[in-house]
Design an enzyme around this catalytic site. Sequence first.
Site, short mmCIF file in Angstrom:
data_model
loop_
_atom_site.label_atom_id
_atom_site.label_comp_id
_atom_site.label_asym_id
_atom_site.label_seq_id
_atom_site.Cartn_x
_atom_site.Cartn_y
_atom_site.Cartn_z
N LYS A 94 52.11 -22.51 -38.42
CA LYS A 94 50.64 -22.48 -38.49
C LYS A 94 50.20 -23.60 -39.40
O LYS A 94 50.69 -23.73 -40.52
CB LYS A 94 50.18 -21.13 -39.06
CG LYS A 94 48.69 -20.97 -39.10
CD LYS A 94 48.15 -20.41 -37.79
CE LYS A 94 46.67 -20.63 -37.63
NZ LYS A 94 46.26 -21.97 -37.14
N GLN A 115 52.05 -26.57 -46.48
CA GLN A 115 51.56 -25.45 -45.68
C GLN A 115 52.51 -24.24 -45.74
O GLN A 115 52.07 -23.09 -45.69
CB GLN A 115 51.42 -25.92 -44.22
CG GLN A 115 50.52 -25.07 -43.36
CD GLN A 115 49.04 -25.38 -43.54
OE1 GLN A 115 48.66 -26.54 -43.54
NE2 GLN A 115 48.23 -24.36 -43.68
N LYS A 118 51.61 -22.46 -49.01
CA LYS A 118 50.22 -21.98 -48.93
C LYS A 118 50.14 -20.75 -48.02
O LYS A 118 49.54 -19.73 -48.37
CB LYS A 118 49.36 -23.10 -48.35
CG LYS A 118 47.90 -22.75 -48.18
CD LYS A 118 47.16 -23.80 -47.37
CE LYS A 118 47.41 -25.18 -47.91
NZ LYS A 118 46.46 -26.17 -47.40
N LYS A 130 52.41 -28.57 -39.27
CA LYS A 130 51.24 -29.45 -39.31
C LYS A 130 51.41 -30.53 -38.25
O LYS A 130 52.54 -30.80 -37.84
CB LYS A 130 51.14 -30.10 -40.70
CG LYS A 130 49.79 -30.71 -41.01
CD LYS A 130 48.80 -29.70 -41.56
CE LYS A 130 47.42 -30.30 -41.68
NZ LYS A 130 46.47 -29.40 -42.36
N GLY A 169 42.23 -27.11 -37.03
CA GLY A 169 41.63 -28.40 -37.36
C GLY A 169 42.06 -28.93 -38.72
O GLY A 169 42.74 -28.24 -39.49
N ASP A 170 41.69 -30.15 -38.98
CA ASP A 170 41.89 -30.78 -40.29
C ASP A 170 40.98 -32.02 -40.25
O ASP A 170 40.01 -32.04 -39.47
CB ASP A 170 43.37 -31.17 -40.49
CG ASP A 170 43.70 -31.59 -41.92
OD1 ASP A 170 43.96 -30.72 -42.77
OD2 ASP A 170 43.70 -32.81 -42.21
N THR A 214 37.51 -22.44 -45.70
CA THR A 214 38.26 -23.24 -46.67
C THR A 214 37.38 -23.54 -47.89
O THR A 214 37.80 -23.35 -49.04
CB THR A 214 38.76 -24.54 -46.02
OG1 THR A 214 39.43 -24.21 -44.81
CG2 THR A 214 39.71 -25.27 -46.94
N ASN A 245 33.95 -30.71 -43.31
CA ASN A 245 33.94 -29.25 -43.18
C ASN A 245 34.18 -28.56 -44.53
O ASN A 245 33.41 -27.67 -44.92
CB ASN A 245 35.01 -28.83 -42.16
CG ASN A 245 35.20 -27.33 -42.13
OD1 ASN A 245 36.12 -26.81 -42.73
ND2 ASN A 245 34.29 -26.63 -41.47
N SER A 381 42.16 -18.27 -40.49
CA SER A 381 42.76 -18.56 -39.18
C SER A 381 43.67 -17.40 -38.76
O SER A 381 43.70 -17.00 -37.60
CB SER A 381 43.59 -19.85 -39.24
OG SER A 381 42.79 -20.97 -39.05
P1 NDP Z 1 36.64 -33.57 -42.35
O1 NDP Z 1 37.12 -34.61 -41.42
O2 NDP Z 1 35.66 -32.57 -41.88
O3 NDP Z 1 36.01 -34.26 -43.65
C1 NDP Z 1 36.76 -35.15 -44.43
C2 NDP Z 1 35.84 -35.73 -45.49
O4 NDP Z 1 36.64 -36.49 -46.39
C3 NDP Z 1 34.85 -36.71 -44.92
O5 NDP Z 1 33.70 -36.72 -45.71
C4 NDP Z 1 35.58 -38.04 -45.01
O6 NDP Z 1 34.74 -39.17 -45.05
C5 NDP Z 1 36.33 -37.88 -46.30
N1 NDP Z 1 37.58 -38.65 -46.24
C6 NDP Z 1 38.58 -38.50 -45.35
N2 NDP Z 1 39.55 -39.41 -45.54
C7 NDP Z 1 39.12 -40.14 -46.58
C8 NDP Z 1 39.68 -41.23 -47.27
N3 NDP Z 1 40.86 -41.77 -46.91
N4 NDP Z 1 38.98 -41.74 -48.31
C9 NDP Z 1 37.78 -41.20 -48.68
N5 NDP Z 1 37.21 -40.16 -48.05
C10 NDP Z 1 37.87 -39.65 -47.03
O7 NDP Z 1 37.96 -32.87 -42.92
P2 NDP Z 1 38.10 -31.47 -43.66
O8 NDP Z 1 36.90 -31.20 -44.47
O9 NDP Z 1 38.56 -30.49 -42.65
O10 NDP Z 1 39.35 -31.75 -44.62
C11 NDP Z 1 39.20 -32.25 -45.96
C12 NDP Z 1 40.46 -31.95 -46.76
O11 NDP Z 1 40.68 -30.53 -46.79
C13 NDP Z 1 41.76 -32.55 -46.23
O12 NDP Z 1 42.60 -32.85 -47.32
C14 NDP Z 1 42.36 -31.40 -45.43
O13 NDP Z 1 43.76 -31.53 -45.28
C15 NDP Z 1 42.00 -30.24 -46.34
N6 NDP Z 1 42.00 -28.90 -45.73
C16 NDP Z 1 41.22 -28.65 -44.64
C17 NDP Z 1 41.20 -27.37 -44.11
C18 NDP Z 1 40.26 -26.99 -43.02
O14 NDP Z 1 40.16 -25.78 -42.73
N7 NDP Z 1 39.55 -27.91 -42.39
C19 NDP Z 1 42.10 -26.32 -44.63
C20 NDP Z 1 42.81 -26.68 -45.83
C21 NDP Z 1 42.77 -27.94 -46.32
P3 NDP Z 1 34.59 -40.07 -43.73
O15 NDP Z 1 33.81 -39.27 -42.76
O16 NDP Z 1 33.87 -41.29 -44.23
O17 NDP Z 1 35.99 -40.38 -43.27
#
Ligand code: NDP
Length: 449
Positions: A94, A115, A118, A130, A169-170, A214, A245, A381
């Site tokens: 997962k 993961q 976690k 992943k 998603g991620d 999250t 997200n 999830s």
């Molecule tokens: P999204 O794609 O929805 O959002 C990512 C955000 O982070 C955007 O604002 C993006 O900006 C910014 N970002 C991404 N890459 C970079 C980078 N290299 N430098 C600067 N800013 C960056 O992703 P999520 O919100 O889903 O995920 C965010 C984090 O949370 C990740 O680390 C993910 O692994 C982790 N996570 C997510 C979960 C989930 O349920 N979605 C669960 C657990 C952890 P821009 O649009 O400009 O790229």
Amino acid sequence: MATKLDEKLEPIFRDVLRRNPGEDEFHQAVREVLESLGPVLVKYPEFAEQKIIQRICEPERQIIFRVPWQDDSGETHINRAFRVEFNSALGPYKGGMRFHPSVYLGIIKFLGFEQIFKNALTGLPIGGGKGGSDFDPKGRSENEVMRFCQSLMTELYRHLGEYTDVPAGDIGLGQREIGYLFGQYKRVTNRYESGVLTGKGLDWGGSRARKEATGYGTVFFAQEMLKARSDALDGKTCIVSGSGNVAIYAMEKAMQLGARVIACSDSGGIIVDKDGIDLDLVKQIKEVERRRISAYAEERKSARYIEDGSIWSVQCDVALPCATENELNGNDAKQLVSQGCIAVAEGANMPTTPEGIHVFQEAGIAYGPGKAANAGGVATSALEMQQNASRDSWTFRYTESRLEEIMKTIHTSCFETAKEFGSPGNYVVGANITGFLKVARAMTALGLV
Ligand code: NDP
């Protein structure tokens, strides 16, 4: 800066470096866990004898494949996709799928490795995995994103199943992409197997509160850390990196609990709003219009946009890194601490570098690592899978209450374990050991497989 490894763990880590060359993020994630495990091997020597750690560091299966697709002008593109099925001792693999140009095997392995622990911390029956692709969805049309997702799933489907491997998603992959992936899975398998993907829409098997989980969970964890210090989020000033997200729903819950959120960001820059972030506007810009966060400052007089600015220079009580890995380094951590930050809870995976973690721990502030603080996403999830299995759909309030309970339990077990193993208040040690013990015990029971 790195803590010295226990003498039994040093050769294991050297072997990980040798077997996985060039995968820096994976090395970093493994090292951080191994640094916590010395006292575990003293108490449980059987795990060393059975080579449990070496087995955990080697994925059960790694799938790498080509994803060919055509853009709207008819040009052909070739991307590379990955699914790393890391550990299934506790349940089906997962973990999410990431679409970002930086994706390569080392990123997916670091995320898959995190993961495992976690998912174990959630207390729910899910193993660790992943995946992702170096596909960049930015600037792509709906049709291009759909064709890419369909091409990817045409290969990936044979490795998935509600009892086998369940992606979500991620970064770069939200409900829209889950829809296209699920549609293609349904088509090629001729099965409406809702439990094969999570993060689905509410009309087609999704769970209420999954989208929020999250970010909400991260804030619940922050609240628990503050409570343990007889404090609370109410009245605190917060900053949140990212505006995706996780960041959006971290801001929402922080505001609901009485905090004032004054800054967020995307990869282009940061916005600071002295009147407090207008979350409806952020949602409109990011979730509906899919524009850059700079657009926020064009709409709000109280806000300013700083291109390439560092969000960690904004004074705050509580910092929530919710964007990406290694986004907060040692200098950022020093600046946060010197400006009065008292708590950091990670919504992103591994956003703080080892040097940054060291600064937080030396300063004695409350620091919640991602594998504990952001576990609410995968936990919900798993609740989505429960609803799918029972063909049921729970209310928002009930689902959120389950999430809150899970986050409180994770906090308590990390807190208690850290104390038991001689590192009171150290949530890194608490999370790593709690997660490890659960997986190690299951692996022992299941034999050498
Ligand atoms: P999204 O794609 O929805 O959002 C990512 C955000 O982070 C955007 O604002 C993006 O900006 C910014 N970002 C991404 N890459 C970079 C980078 N290299 N430098 C600067 N800013 C960056 O992703 P999520 O919100 O889903 O995920 C965010 C984090 O949370 C990740 O680390 C993910 O692994 C982790 N996570 C997510 C979960 C989930 O349920 N979605 C669960 C657990 C952890 P821009 O649009 O400009 O790229």
